[in-house]
Design an enzyme around this catalytic site. Structure first.
Site, PDB file in Angstrom:
ATOM      1  N   GLU A  36       5.694   4.663  -5.925  1.00 12.98           N
ATOM      2  CA  GLU A  36       5.706   3.631  -4.888  1.00 12.98           C
ATOM      3  C   GLU A  36       6.020   2.239  -5.428  1.00 12.98           C
ATOM      4  OE1 GLU A  36       2.165   4.450  -2.322  1.00 12.98           O
ATOM      5  OE2 GLU A  36       2.509   6.372  -3.282  1.00 12.98           O
ATOM      6  N   THR A  94       4.366  10.768  -1.071  1.00 15.85           N
ATOM      7  CA  THR A  94       5.165   9.778  -0.345  1.00 15.85           C
ATOM      8  C   THR A  94       6.665  10.005  -0.569  1.00 15.85           C
ATOM      9  OG1 THR A  94       3.416   8.301  -1.086  1.00 15.85           O
ATOM     10  CG2 THR A  94       5.189   7.300   0.160  1.00 15.85           C
ATOM     11  N   TYR A 125       5.704  13.662   4.059  1.00 16.55           N
ATOM     12  CA  TYR A 125       5.243  12.455   4.764  1.00 16.55           C
ATOM     13  C   TYR A 125       6.142  12.177   5.964  1.00 16.55           C
ATOM     14  CZ  TYR A 125       1.875   9.669   1.920  1.00 16.55           C
ATOM     15  OH  TYR A 125       0.775   9.141   1.306  1.00 16.55           O
ATOM     16  N   ARG A 149     -11.115   6.526   4.293  1.00 16.20           N
ATOM     17  CA  ARG A 149     -10.375   5.314   3.943  1.00 16.20           C
ATOM     18  C   ARG A 149     -11.009   4.066   4.556  1.00 16.20           C
ATOM     19  NH1 ARG A 149      -5.179   4.873   2.347  1.00 16.20           N
ATOM     20  NH2 ARG A 149      -4.474   6.948   2.933  1.00 16.20           N
ATOM     21  N   ASP A 157      -6.760  14.939  -4.181  1.00 13.90           N
ATOM     22  CA  ASP A 157      -5.470  14.225  -4.138  1.00 13.90           C
ATOM     23  C   ASP A 157      -4.870  14.173  -5.551  1.00 13.90           C
ATOM     24  OD1 ASP A 157      -3.380  12.979  -2.860  1.00 13.90           O
ATOM     25  OD2 ASP A 157      -4.393  11.069  -2.571  1.00 13.90           O
ATOM     26  N   SER A 181      -0.999   8.819  -6.688  1.00 11.53           N
ATOM     27  CA  SER A 181      -1.091   7.588  -7.473  1.00 11.53           C
ATOM     28  C   SER A 181      -2.265   6.735  -7.016  1.00 11.53           C
ATOM     29  CB  SER A 181       0.207   6.792  -7.350  1.00 11.53           C
ATOM     30  OG  SER A 181       0.449   6.496  -5.992  1.00 11.53           O
TER      31      SER A 181
END
Ligand code: ZN
Length: 392
Positions: free
Chosen positions: A69, A98, A129, A226, A284, A288
């Site tokens: 990213e 991603t 995604y 989150r 996960d 990253s």
């Protein structure tokens, strides 16, 4: 060779107390207080009071790596079989992250089959995604029907600045295709949804549920810790029959931004009335994790493969009862979320995916996957090369 595991404290994941487990082929043949069996063809493992748990199921990993990213310098590396074995994860489920441009489902498939060749029950999500999703065969339902390790589609991103901001129609069509693929293939079908920071949270899922005949259990949101507001939506989702996944890997920066650490998120969700049987935990792994210095991006590290085991170890040393509760969120609950009836439990007929854990020291020393010892007394077992085909 059949294997008898003696003197174990069995968490099936419910606490069965002291007992013995007989493994024949790749399945558990018998679970009893005592098994009276001996002979030259029997391998006996004395657990000596250690905890015997089902192999962990990790519903979101990135075995091909993730990230990128912040540019090519920030891509993370592949995860090899030994990292999952040492982490006690006998069923890692792989997904693209991603980046679905320089990471492809073909290479994810290759890595999943490599993990299988090393004895793990690796599975994968097709899709990406982005919507329309990446596929192997041109169609998500075909992928589920024709490609054995594909159990669903994910992670598809919503409420995130990196998502495609799928429209209601696009997302409803995708959900319907996953449901059809799951029904035709007999796999059940799961749509793993990456939920970002967006205020809408699970809003799109609720809209689709109220405007379709799709079952709620199809929608499996992840990263629900989150933010507190998202966690509250996830509590409702579980009360209505859905599964929700809490991400374990984190950084101090993410917590500063409002992420609720996994053990706190689990406790808060249960206190708020969540159905605890419908909460799961994932690493996960390979995703990253950004870190900052003086407010500036200083780099990305990758989420470790052993996040679940580390969490279990920490809880074991601090609060044993809570640790026992979390075992279900790493095994049986996840098997139910992913519709894997032979996984996640210690019972006759289930797959012989077993871990021996020294609860006092928090040390995992033995890992069996489908009846095969992959780690014993802390040593990774080398496999016979002729077994190494990936055949399942
Ligand atoms: Zn994600």
């Amino acid at each position: 060779m059949p294997t008898l595991i003696k003197n174990a404290r069995i968490f099936a994941p419910q606490d069965l107390g002291r007992g013995e487990v007989l493994v024949a082929g790749n399945r558990i043949a018998l679970v009893a207080e005592s098994v009276d069996l001996s002979g030259p063809e029997l391998r006996v493992i004395d657990a000596d009071g250690r905890w015997l748990l089902p192999g962990l199921i990790d519903p979101l990993t990135h075995p091909c790596g993730g990230g990128g990213e912040g540019g090519f310098g920030n891509r993370t590396a592949e995860i090899d079989a030994n990292a999952f074995i040492r982490a006690g994860v006998t069923t890692p489920v792989g997904a693209l992250g991603t980046d679905s441009i320089t990471r492809t489902l073909d290479s994810l498939y290759g890595q999943v089959m490599t993990l299988r060749a090393h004895g793990l029950s690796a599975l994968m999500f097709s899709g990406s995604y982005r919507v329309p999703p990446a596929t192997l065969t041109g169609d998500v339902a075909r992928d589920m029907m024709l490609i054995q390790p594909v159990i669903g589609i994910g992670e598809v991103a919503i409420a995130d600045h990196r998502s495609s901001h799928p429209s209601f129609e696009e997302f409803r069509r995708l959900s319907s295709d996953v449901h059809l693929g799951g029904t035709l293939s007999g796999k059940g079908g799961t749509l793993l949804i990456h939920v970002g920071d967006g205020e809408d949270g699970l809003g799109l899922i609720e809209e689709i549920l109220s405007a379709s005949l799709l079952p709620r259990r199809l929608f499996y949101p992840t990263h629900v810790n989150r933010q507190t507001a998202l966690l509250k939506q996830a509590v409702k989702h579980t009360r209505r029959g859905g599964f929700a996944d809490i991400t374990v890997s984190t950084t101090p920066e993410l917590i500063d931004e409002g992420e609720v650490p996994a053990p706190d998120a689990y406790r808060q969700a249960v206190e708020a009335g969540a159905d605890s049987k419908r909460l799961t935990l994932s690493s996960d792994a390979g995703g990253s994790l950004p870190h900052y210095r003086n407010g500036r991006l200083a780099g990305l590290t990758s989420a470790p493969a052993d996040s679940l085991l580390s969490l279990l170890r920490t809880c074991l040393l601090q609060d044993r009862e809570f640790a026992q509760e979390l075992i279900a969120a790493m095994t049986l609950n996840t098997a139910r979320a992913l519709k894997l009836p032979h996984k996640g439990r210690i019972a006759a007929g289930a797959d012989a995916d077993l871990l021996l854990l020294d609860a006092g020291r928090g040390r995992l020393d033995t890992v069996m996957s489908r009846g095969r010892l992959l780690m014993h007394n802390g040593q990774i077992q080398t496999m016979n090369h002729s077994d190494n085909t990936g055949a399942y």
